[in-house]
Design a protein around this motif. Structure first.
Motif, PDB file in Angstrom:
ATOM      1  N   TRP A 129     -25.212 -55.444  -7.683  1.00  0.00           N
ATOM      2  CA  TRP A 129     -26.580 -55.531  -7.172  1.00  0.00           C
ATOM      3  C   TRP A 129     -26.583 -55.834  -5.674  1.00  0.00           C
ATOM      4  O   TRP A 129     -27.375 -55.259  -4.925  1.00  0.00           O
ATOM      5  CB  TRP A 129     -27.353 -56.623  -7.920  1.00  0.00           C
ATOM      6  CG  TRP A 129     -27.593 -56.339  -9.362  1.00  0.00           C
ATOM      7  CD1 TRP A 129     -27.155 -55.256 -10.082  1.00  0.00           C
ATOM      8  CD2 TRP A 129     -28.309 -57.154 -10.287  1.00  0.00           C
ATOM      9  NE1 TRP A 129     -27.558 -55.345 -11.390  1.00  0.00           N
ATOM     10  CE2 TRP A 129     -28.269 -56.498 -11.548  1.00  0.00           C
ATOM     11  CE3 TRP A 129     -28.982 -58.368 -10.185  1.00  0.00           C
ATOM     12  CZ2 TRP A 129     -28.877 -57.029 -12.683  1.00  0.00           C
ATOM     13  CZ3 TRP A 129     -29.580 -58.900 -11.318  1.00  0.00           C
ATOM     14  CH2 TRP A 129     -29.538 -58.238 -12.559  1.00  0.00           C
ATOM     15  N   SER A 130     -25.705 -56.724  -5.257  1.00  0.00           N
ATOM     16  CA  SER A 130     -25.638 -57.075  -3.834  1.00  0.00           C
ATOM     17  C   SER A 130     -25.119 -55.915  -2.999  1.00  0.00           C
ATOM     18  O   SER A 130     -25.642 -55.606  -1.926  1.00  0.00           O
ATOM     19  CB  SER A 130     -24.750 -58.310  -3.645  1.00  0.00           C
ATOM     20  OG  SER A 130     -25.237 -59.416  -4.384  1.00  0.00           O
ATOM     21  N   VAL A 131     -24.071 -55.253  -3.505  1.00  0.00           N
ATOM     22  CA  VAL A 131     -23.494 -54.124  -2.771  1.00  0.00           C
ATOM     23  C   VAL A 131     -24.497 -52.981  -2.671  1.00  0.00           C
ATOM     24  O   VAL A 131     -24.522 -52.249  -1.673  1.00  0.00           O
ATOM     25  CB  VAL A 131     -22.197 -53.663  -3.466  1.00  0.00           C
ATOM     26  CG1 VAL A 131     -21.669 -52.386  -2.841  1.00  0.00           C
ATOM     27  CG2 VAL A 131     -21.147 -54.756  -3.399  1.00  0.00           C
ATOM     28  N   MET A 132     -25.361 -52.846  -3.667  1.00  0.00           N
ATOM     29  CA  MET A 132     -26.371 -51.776  -3.654  1.00  0.00           C
ATOM     30  C   MET A 132     -27.262 -51.868  -2.423  1.00  0.00           C
ATOM     31  O   MET A 132     -27.588 -50.861  -1.784  1.00  0.00           O
ATOM     32  CB  MET A 132     -27.213 -51.851  -4.928  1.00  0.00           C
ATOM     33  CG  MET A 132     -28.283 -50.765  -5.057  1.00  0.00           C
ATOM     34  SD  MET A 132     -29.892 -51.227  -4.324  1.00  0.00           S
ATOM     35  CE  MET A 132     -30.415 -52.552  -5.404  1.00  0.00           C
ATOM     36  N   TYR A 133     -27.669 -53.080  -2.056  1.00  0.00           N
ATOM     37  CA  TYR A 133     -28.523 -53.254  -0.874  1.00  0.00           C
ATOM     38  C   TYR A 133     -27.794 -52.829   0.408  1.00  0.00           C
ATOM     39  O   TYR A 133     -28.384 -52.196   1.293  1.00  0.00           O
ATOM     40  CB  TYR A 133     -28.965 -54.715  -0.761  1.00  0.00           C
ATOM     41  CG  TYR A 133     -30.067 -55.107  -1.714  1.00  0.00           C
ATOM     42  CD1 TYR A 133     -31.398 -54.813  -1.435  1.00  0.00           C
ATOM     43  CD2 TYR A 133     -29.783 -55.773  -2.893  1.00  0.00           C
ATOM     44  CE1 TYR A 133     -32.421 -55.179  -2.303  1.00  0.00           C
ATOM     45  CE2 TYR A 133     -30.796 -56.145  -3.773  1.00  0.00           C
ATOM     46  CZ  TYR A 133     -32.111 -55.841  -3.474  1.00  0.00           C
ATOM     47  OH  TYR A 133     -33.107 -56.197  -4.343  1.00  0.00           O
ATOM     48  N   VAL A 134     -26.529 -53.201   0.501  1.00  0.00           N
ATOM     49  CA  VAL A 134     -25.746 -52.824   1.693  1.00  0.00           C
ATOM     50  C   VAL A 134     -25.599 -51.309   1.760  1.00  0.00           C
ATOM     51  O   VAL A 134     -25.759 -50.698   2.826  1.00  0.00           O
ATOM     52  CB  VAL A 134     -24.369 -53.508   1.663  1.00  0.00           C
ATOM     53  CG1 VAL A 134     -23.535 -53.082   2.869  1.00  0.00           C
ATOM     54  CG2 VAL A 134     -24.526 -55.021   1.627  1.00  0.00           C
ATOM     55  N   ARG A 135     -25.274 -50.675   0.623  1.00  0.00           N
ATOM     56  CA  ARG A 135     -25.150 -49.222   0.583  1.00  0.00           C
ATOM     57  C   ARG A 135     -26.448 -48.540   0.991  1.00  0.00           C
ATOM     58  O   ARG A 135     -26.467 -47.578   1.767  1.00  0.00           O
ATOM     59  CB  ARG A 135     -24.751 -48.779  -0.828  1.00  0.00           C
ATOM     60  CG  ARG A 135     -24.493 -47.286  -0.952  1.00  0.00           C
ATOM     61  CD  ARG A 135     -24.634 -46.813  -2.375  1.00  0.00           C
ATOM     62  NE  ARG A 135     -26.026 -46.663  -2.743  1.00  0.00           N
ATOM     63  CZ  ARG A 135     -26.538 -47.026  -3.903  1.00  0.00           C
ATOM     64  NH1 ARG A 135     -25.796 -47.598  -4.807  1.00  0.00           N
ATOM     65  NH2 ARG A 135     -27.816 -46.844  -4.155  1.00  0.00           N
ATOM     66  N   LEU A 136     -27.561 -49.054   0.475  1.00  0.00           N
ATOM     67  CA  LEU A 136     -28.861 -48.475   0.783  1.00  0.00           C
ATOM     68  C   LEU A 136     -29.186 -48.602   2.269  1.00  0.00           C
ATOM     69  O   LEU A 136     -29.714 -47.676   2.892  1.00  0.00           O
ATOM     70  CB  LEU A 136     -29.933 -49.166  -0.059  1.00  0.00           C
ATOM     71  CG  LEU A 136     -31.250 -48.422  -0.270  1.00  0.00           C
ATOM     72  CD1 LEU A 136     -31.007 -47.120  -1.008  1.00  0.00           C
ATOM     73  CD2 LEU A 136     -32.230 -49.296  -1.037  1.00  0.00           C
ATOM     74  N   TYR A 137     -28.843 -49.726   2.835  1.00  0.00           N
ATOM     75  CA  TYR A 137     -29.094 -49.938   4.269  1.00  0.00           C
ATOM     76  C   TYR A 137     -28.283 -48.947   5.107  1.00  0.00           C
ATOM     77  O   TYR A 137     -28.802 -48.364   6.070  1.00  0.00           O
ATOM     78  CB  TYR A 137     -28.734 -51.371   4.637  1.00  0.00           C
ATOM     79  CG  TYR A 137     -28.920 -51.693   6.104  1.00  0.00           C
ATOM     80  CD1 TYR A 137     -30.196 -51.828   6.658  1.00  0.00           C
ATOM     81  CD2 TYR A 137     -27.817 -51.853   6.929  1.00  0.00           C
ATOM     82  CE1 TYR A 137     -30.363 -52.118   8.005  1.00  0.00           C
ATOM     83  CE2 TYR A 137     -27.966 -52.146   8.278  1.00  0.00           C
ATOM     84  CZ  TYR A 137     -29.246 -52.280   8.810  1.00  0.00           C
ATOM     85  OH  TYR A 137     -29.404 -52.556  10.152  1.00  0.00           O
ATOM     86  N   LEU A 138     -27.030 -48.747   4.748  1.00  0.00           N
ATOM     87  CA  LEU A 138     -26.190 -47.808   5.494  1.00  0.00           C
ATOM     88  C   LEU A 138     -26.711 -46.384   5.374  1.00  0.00           C
ATOM     89  O   LEU A 138     -26.695 -45.626   6.346  1.00  0.00           O
ATOM     90  CB  LEU A 138     -24.749 -47.902   4.988  1.00  0.00           C
ATOM     91  CG  LEU A 138     -24.034 -49.236   5.247  1.00  0.00           C
ATOM     92  CD1 LEU A 138     -22.657 -49.222   4.613  1.00  0.00           C
ATOM     93  CD2 LEU A 138     -23.943 -49.517   6.740  1.00  0.00           C
TER      94      LEU A 138
END
Length: 436
Positions: free
Chosen positions: A263-272
């Motif tokens: 869930w946390s990595v999803m936000y970073v991926r989405l931001y990139l």
């Protein structure tokens, strides 16, 4: 004039042969042991492959290359025959009994030699990047001999059957499905190819995770699965680990950690993804997309520390990774949610942007991200509404994934997942209030 490009390609072929040859030389038992090829032979064969390809291009015929290939094959056959006769008649080296094959009597070195010949030809045809990538893969395969053999020995018949099933649904079924949308006018969103691709995607995440668990153990393997799943699809990862927790309840705490990490990595991926599509969004999206990462990672670390203190032993082996039923069910749910979200967009109009984002986010964040950024770039959607659309979608996505864990996962996961949903959801609601 000297053709430096020619020498460059020949040098690349020599370098590949030299590197692979040094690796094979390093694996030999001692200097008195006999083998089909060493560092010098590998280097010469790499150069020979490039020269054979060079001659073929000059003559306009594949005869020189094919001849070189046949000669190398015959030399390897002769080497293996002579090697076998010597050990049969004179007894094995290093104390081995006569008739017993030596430890290094396999054909791995011979196969590697043939591939080096082909890589030399690729270097001549200026496929240098491809040649180097293949060389690196070869080095890993040749070096990781013990790890690969150990992994193969740990596989069961059920694991092999799971691999066959996954290959069937991905390689045999997917290519034959129609890749075009179906549905009522204006709502052509039911694409069989896309839907089945999502099913394959869910199954694939579970399969890769199972391989990681077999290689590095459940603890590290599940964390790596969560990381990779978050980079790919946190929703698919959540569904997969949740469905598997029922058959592997002793790993429930590890599953929860992997899910929260995804869930946390999803936000970073989405931001990139967003800043790649539009660099001007880097600053306005930093707070709404990166702040929810903090409570997610913090809670994941808390779960890890608590699990380390408890240090409970897991019981039993990890079960078969392939279960197509849950993936198909979620594929159907995903299709229904996307259909409803698109219906809301068509019939309610752009004024219902936040409602459409909420519905779309319940299924998959990437679809919302691409659509709202497209509206921002082409239709002039302001940054404030764009940020709110992301927040509503992420809130729905968190609630959906939390519901999957709570209702479909093992009982021990329910209490553990509620704080994660509460923390990330509270931060998201606070951001919505801030931007409103």
């Amino acid at each position: 004039m000297l053709e430096f490009n020619v020498f460059y390609r020949l040098a690349a072929a020599i370098g590949i042969g030299l590197i692979i040859g040094m690796q094979r030389e390093h694996t030999y038992f001692d200097q008195s042991d006999r083998h089909p090829a060493g560092v010098r032979t590998f280097t010469l064969v790499g150069l020979g492959g490039a020269m054979a390809a060079f001659l073929s291009s000059l003559m306009g015929s594949v005869a020189p290359f094919v001849t070189g290939f046949i000669v190398i094959g015959l030399l390897l056959v002769a080497s293996h025959v002579a090697f076998g006769l010597i050990h049969r008649d004179m007894g094995g080296l290093h104390g081995r009994e006569p008739g017993i094959p030596p430890a290094n009597a396999g054909i791995t070195t011979s196969v590697a030699l043939v591939i080096v010949y082909l890589l030399g030809a690729l270097c001549w045809y200026n496929q240098l990047l491809e040649s180097c990538v293949i060389m690196v893969v070869m080095l890993w395969i040749l070096t990781a001999k013990e790890q690969l053999h150990s992994f193969a020995q740990r596989l069961s018949k059920e694991d092999i059957l799971a691999t066959v099933k996954f290959a069937v649904i991905s390689a045999l079924v997917l290519p034959f499905l129609p890749d075009q949308p179906y549905g009522p006018a204006g709502l052509e969103v039911l694409n069989p190819h896309t839907i089945w691709l999502f099913v394959v995607f869910i199954s694939g995440i579970g399969f890769v995770g199972y391989v990681l668990i077999k290689l590095v153990g459940p603890g590290k393997g599940i964390w790596l699965t969560g990381l990779l799943g978050g980079l790919a699809s946190s929703t698919a990862l959540t569904l997969n680990l949740t469905s598997r927790s029922r058959d592997n309840e002793s790993y429930a705490s590890d599953f929860t950690m992997g899910i929260v990490l995804s869930w946390s990595v999803m936000y970073v991926r989405l931001y990139l993804i967003c800043i790649v599509l539009s660099g001007e969004l880097a600053k306005p999206l930093a707070l709404p997309l990166l702040l929810p990462v903090v409570p997610g990672l913090a809670y994941g670390v808390f779960l890890k520390i608590r699990a380390s203190r408890n240090s409970k032993q897991h019981g039993g082996d990890f079960s078969n990774p392939f279960k197509l039923g849950p993936a198909i069910k979620f594929g159907a749910i995903f299709t229904c949610v996307m259909f409803v979200a698109n219906a809301a967009r068509v019939y309610l109009g752009s004024g219902a942007l936040l409602a459409c984002s909420f519905l779309g986010g319940a299924a998959e964040m990437d679809a919302v991200a691409f659509s709202v950024i497209d509206m921002h770039l082409k239709s002039g959607l302001d940054v404030r509404n764009l940020v709110l659309a992301f927040l509503f979608a992420s809130l729905a996505n968190t609630l959906t994934k939390g519901g999957l864990v709570f209702f479909l996962g093992a009982k021990s996961m329910r209490k553990a997942i509620v704080p994660a949903v509460a923390l990330i959801g509270t931060v998201t609601v606070g951001l919505i209030a801030f931007y409103f």
